[in-house]
Design a protein around this motif. Structure first.
Motif, mmCIF file in Angstrom:
data_model
loop_
_atom_site.group_PDB
_atom_site.id
_atom_site.type_symbol
_atom_site.label_atom_id
_atom_site.label_comp_id
_atom_site.label_asym_id
_atom_site.label_seq_id
_atom_site.Cartn_x
_atom_site.Cartn_y
_atom_site.Cartn_z
ATOM 1 N N ARG A 130 38.954 86.523 26.520
ATOM 2 C CA ARG A 130 39.525 87.795 26.076
ATOM 3 C C ARG A 130 40.983 87.635 25.675
ATOM 4 N N THR B 254 43.144 95.947 33.472
ATOM 5 C CA THR B 254 42.759 96.953 32.495
ATOM 6 C C THR B 254 41.343 97.443 32.773
ATOM 7 N N LYS C 24 37.682 97.873 32.277
ATOM 8 C CA LYS C 24 36.609 97.136 31.612
ATOM 9 C C LYS C 24 35.250 97.485 32.189
ATOM 10 N N ASN D 203 39.838 98.117 27.947
ATOM 11 C CA ASN D 203 40.698 96.929 27.832
ATOM 12 C C ASN D 203 42.123 97.276 27.406
ATOM 13 N N ASP E 96 32.600 90.042 26.864
ATOM 14 C CA ASP E 96 32.392 91.260 27.648
ATOM 15 C C ASP E 96 31.308 91.014 28.675
#
Length: 751
Positions: free
Chosen positions: A31, A473, A475, A701, A736
């Motif tokens: 990511r 974050t 997710k 995110n 993801d």
């Protein structure tokens, strides 16, 4: 007998957790690929810049062979060399001698290595732009520096002790040159002539300077006189001395610098200085013996002349005398004794040059001298008993012969030593002299680039991990529900078309129904609409807040408040598109821009922001219908935020706002209010008092888990229940881990 069965389920669970952690770390890196790539490219750029900034370094080397035996006094044979002994040298010892001031000092003086000149106009950008910058050249004639404005040449430069290691500035003038130095922030200037030696009187002493050439006027040159220890240390740092192999006696000298010819020149002079010192050290024994002989030969010659003169006078006076056989034998023996005594005394003198009186060799020679002196005394006593004339003749003849033998022996040895010294070569042999390779050994650009790329990649990886640790974050919906206690009722995938349009400053925002009506994002909004339709309460919150009469008239919940924890998470996007999906059901929908500070819903519906919510709440006598505007959609009305008021939260807390809500629920089937972020202002908390459903929008995110959790707690502290979380802008990809929350579109076929 019982057996213990291992609990494989625990081990499997532990292994599974480890696998999940490793996968999570890998996904974190994937990511953050943009950060890693940026840092890697930045590191590569810095490595490239550094490789351009660092000037090329050249190297040259030479090989020396160290012999173990000296060839000095051995040329004389066993007579003298066996008394002096052998001189031995080892490579380890010679390595230290090569880097000593005794060897390097003459090189510094000969090549003016204690003078440093540079071009102060060369900056960092110039070093990066140019692949190679001209450097100082040191020769026996002086130091040289080539610049784009001309050549600088300094023949000699002597300064007082106070000015050593301090930079001077030389600038060419119409009449000559100007020499300046800054001492205690005070600039002192002196003048001189180019081409002639100049002596400058200063408070610290005289400065002697000889300038042969300078760049054109206005272009300075920096000049520094190093102290002798500093110059020797600088040369020693660049000089490497090591032995090839083990106990080989082969010593390799390596010197590095920024100019190939300069490096070879300096190293050649270092080798020559060492060879000269070595030769002088090896011939020291011979030189000492020759000096002793040179001091004795004149005295022996004078003594011989005196004895010959006395003998000749005696013969002239008495004529030739026939010496008896006994006298001849005594004379012969006495002559031999005197010769032996002379040789032993010479050896004794040479030994005393190197040893003390207590040395065994010196004691041995003293014993031999004592025996010979005793025998000489016996002969003298015998001769004394001879007749007077015969005795005198014998004595004079003996003195003359002895002096002649001593003189001739001394002269012979002296000539032999001179020949031996001329043929001495020391015990160092130069195997290879320095040569110019013109091949830079540094900087190794490819290695620097690879290392810089790896360091940049490592730094990017570290930043990604730190960011992941410090900034969790949003997710995982399940993790979000566990932290906040609020269900995630919808995940809205990113609409690429809408996302690209939002990046264009000159493009108005458009609803999904207009740009991507069959996309996953639109289906996610419809899913959210369905969830809200079946979850709306039977009794309106507005009716409950305002009283029982309103509750009897309006039983169905209609008001939906949409907020979030921070700006730029997509509240307006969710609000506007949700209103559009409700209008598809032929439901009359009102969307209110409750963000009276920075609301931008008017840009989506292309309606002026004036004459909106803040204007209605501030005007004492206002008709509500004048502040509600129709849109291009048949069943959607819009109330913009209005002019920016000074007290938005106070306006929302007034009774007028509650009465407005009571009027609106009589007119519309659904009322959607887009409010400011919870953590920024309290507007959302005040507005949520009239809401039948309170939704928190968060961005995938991008939003911080801790901020969202804190925003939900703030709402709960005000007795407001957050009914659901909308996870907006979800991006599906190989990185993801929780992509199973992603919705799937079931749109019309293009066939």
């Amino acid at each position: 007998m019982s057996k213990t069965v291992p609990n494989t389920s625990i081990n499997d669970a532990t292994q599974k957790d480890d696998e999940i952690d490793l996968i999570a770390l890998l996904l974190t890196l994937l990511r953050g690929w943009k950060t890693i790539l940026t840092c890697a490219l930045l590191g590569l750029a810095l490595g490239f810049t550094y490789s351009r900034y660092v000037q090329p370094t050249y190297q040259t080397d030479t090989l020396l062979q160290i012999d173990e035996k000296s060839q000095g006094v051995a040329a004389l044979g066993a007579n003298i060399s066996e008394l002096v002994g052998e001189a031995k040298s080892q490579a380890e010892t010679e390595r230290e001698l090569i880097k000593s001031r005794m060897v390097l000092g003459p090189v510094v003086d000969k090549l003016h290595l204690d003078l440093r000149i540079s071009n102060p106009e060369i900056g960092a950008l110039d070093r990066i732009a140019q692949s190679e910058i001209p450097t100082q050249i040191s020769t026996e004639q002086g130091v040289f520096l080539d610049t784009k404005n001309g050549e600088a040449q300094i023949t000699s430069f002597e300064v007082p002790l106070a000015y050593l290691n301090k930079p001077f500035t030389l600038v060419k003038t119409d009449k000559g040159f100007e020499l300046s130095i800054e001492i205690n922030e005070e600039l002192t200037q002196y003048s001189g002539n180019i081409g002639t030696p100049t002596t400058i009187a200063t408070p610290e002493g005289d400065i002697k300077l000889s300038v042969a050439a300078l760049p054109s006027a206005g272009h300075p040159i920096s000049l520094t006189k190093l102290s002798t220890p500093s110059a020797i240390d600088a040369l020693s740092e660049k000089l490497s001395v090591s032995e090839r192999g083990k106990q080989t006696g082969i010593v390799q000298l390596t010197l590095t610098g920024q100019d190939q010819k300069q490096v070879s020149r300096v190293l050649a002079n270092v080798v020559q200085s060492y060879v000269d010192q070595n030769l002088a050290r090896g011939s020291q024994q011979t030189t000492t013996t020759i000096e002793f002989m040179e001091s004795q030969i004149p005295q022996l010659k004078q003594k011989l002349e005196q004895s010959e003169e006395a003998f000749n006078k005696f013969r002239e006076q008495y004529g030739t005398i026939d010496v008896s056989k006994e006298a001849e034998l005594l004379l012969t023996e006495s002559s031999q004794i005197e010769q032996q005594l002379s040789e032993l005394q010479l050896k004794q003198a040479e030994l005393l040059t190197y040893y003390t009186e207590d040395h065994p060799l010196v004691i041995q020679i003293n014993d031999q001298l004592a025996v010979l002196n005793a025998r000489r005394q016996e002969i003298k006593d015998t001769v004394t008993r001879m007749p007077e004339v015969q005795r005198e003749f014998l004595q004079l003849s003996q003195d003359m012969e002895i002096n002649r033998e001593i003189y001739l022996t001394m002269l012979k040895n002296y000539e032999q030593l001179k020949i031996a010294r001329a043929g001495e070569i020391g015990y160092v042999r130069v195997v290879d002299m320095p040569i110019n390779t013109y091949k830079a050994i540094a900087p190794k650009k490819l290695q620097i680039w690879v290392l810089a790329l790896l360091l940049g990649t490592m730094l990017g990886t570290l930043l990604v991990f730190l960011k992941s640790l410090l900034r969790n974050t949003v997710k995982d919906p399940e993790r979000l529900e566990a932290k906040t206690g609020v269900p995630v009722i919808a995940t809205i995938p990113r609409s690429k078309t809408s996302f690209n349009l939002s990046k264009k400053k000159d493009s108005n925002r458009r609803l999904l129904a207009m740009v991507e009506h069959d996309g996953l994002s639109y289906e996610g909004i419809k899913s959210l609409r369905t969830s809200l339709m079946f979850a709306m309460p039977k009794v309106s919150k507005v009716a409950t807040v305002l009283g029982s009469d309103a509750a009897n008239a309006h039983k169905q919940g209609k008001v939906i408040v949409i907020s979030g924890e921070a700006p730029n998470i997509g509240k307006s996007f969710i609000s506007s598109n949700l209103a559009e999906t409700f209008s598809q059901l032929n439901k009359k929908v009102l969307i209110i821009d409750g963000d009276m500070r920075r609301g931008e819903l008017h840009k989506i519906f292309t309606v002026s922001q004036n004459s909106g919510l803040s204007d209605y709440l501030t005007e004492s006598s206002a008709n509500l219908s004048e502040f509600i505007h129709p849109t291009s959609f048949e069943f959607i009305d819009f109330m913009p935020r209005g002019k920016h008021p000074h007290n938005p939260a106070s306006l929302l807390s007034t009774e007028k706002f509650g009465n407005m809500m009571a009027q609106l629920i009589d007119i519309y089937d659904y009322i959607i209010i887009d409010t400011p972020p919870v953590l920024a202002v309290s507007d959302a908390i005040i507005t949520a008092q009239y809401a039948d459903k309170v939704l928190m929008v968060t961005r995938y995110n991008s939003s911080i888990e801790g901020q969202l959790t804190y925003a939900v707690r703030q709402m709960n502290k005000s007795n407001i229940t957050v009914d659901g979380i909308v996870l907006n802008d979800v991006v599906q990809g190989i990185t993801d881990k929780y992509s199973y929350h992603y919705s799937y579109a079931y749109g019309n076929s293009k066939d």
